[in-house]
Design a protein around this motif. Structure first.
Motif, short mmCIF file in Angstrom:
data_model
loop_
_atom_site.label_atom_id
_atom_site.label_comp_id
_atom_site.label_asym_id
_atom_site.label_seq_id
_atom_site.Cartn_x
_atom_site.Cartn_y
_atom_site.Cartn_z
N GLY A 1 -67.68 -1.65 6.37
CA GLY A 1 -66.89 -0.99 5.34
C GLY A 1 -67.10 0.51 5.33
N ALA A 2 -68.36 0.96 5.40
CA ALA A 2 -68.64 2.39 5.41
C ALA A 2 -68.09 3.06 6.67
CB ALA A 2 -70.15 2.62 5.31
N SER A 3 -68.19 2.36 7.81
CA SER A 3 -67.68 2.91 9.06
C SER A 3 -66.16 3.01 9.04
CB SER A 3 -68.14 2.05 10.24
OG SER A 3 -69.54 2.00 10.33
N LEU B 1 -77.38 -4.96 11.08
CA LEU B 1 -77.05 -3.70 11.76
C LEU B 1 -76.48 -3.97 13.15
CD1 LEU B 1 -80.13 -1.50 10.77
CD2 LEU B 1 -77.80 -1.35 9.88
N LEU B 2 -77.01 -4.98 13.83
CA LEU B 2 -76.50 -5.33 15.16
C LEU B 2 -75.07 -5.83 15.08
CD1 LEU B 2 -77.12 -5.66 18.17
CD2 LEU B 2 -77.96 -7.98 17.67
N VAL B 3 -74.80 -6.69 14.11
CA VAL B 3 -73.42 -7.19 13.93
C VAL B 3 -72.49 -6.04 13.54
CG1 VAL B 3 -71.94 -8.69 12.53
CG2 VAL B 3 -74.16 -9.52 13.35
N GLY B 4 -72.97 -5.15 12.66
CA GLY B 4 -72.16 -3.99 12.27
C GLY B 4 -71.86 -3.10 13.45
N TYR B 5 -72.86 -2.86 14.30
CA TYR B 5 -72.66 -2.04 15.50
C TYR B 5 -71.63 -2.68 16.43
CZ TYR B 5 -73.52 -0.01 20.10
OH TYR B 5 -73.35 0.56 21.32
N LEU C 1 -69.58 4.77 13.84
CA LEU C 1 -70.61 3.95 13.20
C LEU C 1 -71.31 4.73 12.10
CD1 LEU C 1 -72.32 1.35 13.14
CD2 LEU C 1 -73.80 2.40 14.86
N VAL C 2 -71.37 4.14 10.92
CA VAL C 2 -72.09 4.74 9.79
C VAL C 2 -73.10 3.71 9.29
CG1 VAL C 2 -71.91 5.66 7.45
CG2 VAL C 2 -70.12 6.17 9.13
N TYR C 3 -74.38 4.06 9.39
CA TYR C 3 -75.42 3.13 8.93
C TYR C 3 -75.66 3.32 7.43
CZ TYR C 3 -76.81 1.71 13.63
OH TYR C 3 -76.83 1.18 14.88
#
Length: 436
Positions: free
Chosen positions: A42-44, A381-385, A395-397
């Motif tokens: 969502g943030a990305s 984080l891996l799934v988000g990446y 990509l925004v962590y």
């Protein structure tokens, strides 16, 4: 007993039952991973969309006429009501720098050097400012009144030989008509240039409304007429009561600057005219249609609202998973207390206090919770990446959520381990030493 000793003994107990400990933390891992992954995406996505709004686009107002109760994104339920006279009049209004029409035109195919590529849509007629200089990879904007076009990389690369600036494309329109355009520019992305097009990559050809829409409206009604004109909502005069002008599906109004006050003034001026009896649009609006005019930022906020709603839904599911995980930790700690009753008795017999036993079992529960939180965060984080890489967005962590995940892991460990630890601390040492 020192805290480090608590940690060492707790870790030894966890390692002695690796599989059981792993299964115990699974609920926490899944819950936290789901939240971290969705928040990262969502943030990305938000950063990618907001980053696409250039300073020039921030002063644009996108308007269309539809039933106010119609749900959906831009142009949902839109009807063509804006004439060229309306555009000219709006351009002269206070606070307005420019105004031009927007109209998607149905096509059958694109032809380049004898090679045909079927394409049912993707031809967009608009004003030259629609092609912002910062969106061009090479070339320039098209000019009004010229048979020129700007294409995106998806169109440039869909033929055996890439289309370049200066080449000619033949566009086969619905109804069999053909027209030739000279490519004068190529955009830097295949995504849409405005909220009207959405943000999915798709082949698009951008042409000036004059001549590709306004001057060819007679052939559109006569040749494209029926099916194509009705599909696009591109009917001209005929029974509309606005003469023989072409009607545009949408209008783009440029304020004098991106300042909020200037944008609001341009919005009020444009709406004031379009809803007045002086405009052609007012004859077609009637009681059922209303003009909506919003900036890209406002339209993206609607998307953000949807993302926030989905995020709340995911958090709710994750909360259930965390509850299940905490029940699992409590259950396994109760089992551990039963299994280690004799060990508890020996500890108390050699001088361990109730608080020492309480601290030992509570530490073990917290360690399980923290391990689940760390593994869940890493997985999320891996799934988000992977998700951001797949849909090609920056990509925004969510670092704040990473810290929150660890805190949740500690909290879950404390809450789920409190009762088992209290029960262990209350164990009578004599009964514990007798336990077999």
């Amino acid at each position: 007993m020192r805290p480090l000793e608590f940690g060492r003994l707790a870790w030894r107990a966890i390692r002695s039952h690796r599989l059981r400990s792993a299964l115990t933390t699974l609920g926490i891992v899944i819950g936290i991973a789901a939240v971290i992954a969705f928040v990262t995406l969502g943030a990305s996505l938000q950063a990618g969309l907001v980053g696409d709004i250039s300073p020039d686009d921030q002063r644009n107002l996108y308007g269309w006429a539809a039933d106010p109760d119609t749900e959906g994104g831009p142009l949902a339920g839109a009807q063509p009501v804006f004439s060229q006279d309306d555009l000219d009049a709006v351009s002269e209004r206070d606070g307005v720098d420019a105004a031009y029409g927007y109209m998607p035109i149905s096509t059958q195919a694109l032809v380049y050097e004898g090679e045909l590529s079927p394409q049912s849509d993707g031809l967009v007629a608009a004003g030259p400012p629609y092609i912002r200089p910062d969106t061009l990879e090479e070339g320039r904007q098209f000019e009004m009144g010229e048979r020129e076009a700007v294409i995106n990389p998806a169109v440039a690369g869909q033929f055996e030989e890439n289309v370049s600036v200066g080449d000619e494309l033949t566009i086969a329109l619905q109804g069999g008509q053909q027209t030739t355009v000279t490519v004068v520019g190529i955009t830097d992305t295949s995504e849409g240039l405005s909220p009207f097009e959405g943000f999915e990559p798709s082949p698009r050809v951008y042409v000036p409304t004059d001549p590709y829409y306004t001057e060819e409206v007679e052939s559109a009604t006569a040749g494209l007429g029926g099916e194509n004109a009705s599909e696009n909502g591109s009917s001209a005069g005929g029974g509309t009561g606005v003469g023989e002008d072409a009607l545009f599906l949408a209008i783009v109004v440029q304020a004098e600057s991106a300042d909020d006050a200037d944008v609001d003034r341009a919005r009020e001026s444009a709406l004031g005219y379009l809803e007045s009896d002086d405009s052609d649009a007012s004859e077609l609006l009637g009681d059922e249609l209303a003009v909506t005019m919003q900036t890209s930022t406002e339209l993206l906020q609607q998307l953000q609202d949807v993302l926030d709603l989905l995020q709340s839904f995911i958090v709710g599911i994750a909360a259930i998973s965390l509850v299940v995980g905490s029940i699992g930790i409590a259950n396994i700690m109760l089992v551990s207390v039963t299994e280690r009753t004799r060990e508890i008795g020996i500890m108390k017999a050699v001088g361990a206090q109730n608080r020492d036993v309480l601290g030992l079992f509570l530490t073990e529960a917290v360690v399980l919770g923290v391990i689940g939180a760390i593994l869940g965060t890493a997985l999320g984080l891996l799934v988000g990446y992977a998700g951001t890489w797949y849909i090609d967005i920056p990509l925004v962590y969510p670092y704040g959520y990473v810290a929150l995940a660890i805190a949740v892991g500690v909290l879950v460990g404390v809450l789920s381990g409190l009762y088992p630890a209290w029960r262990a601390a209350r164990t009578d040492p004599i009964d514990a030493l007798r336990y077999e």
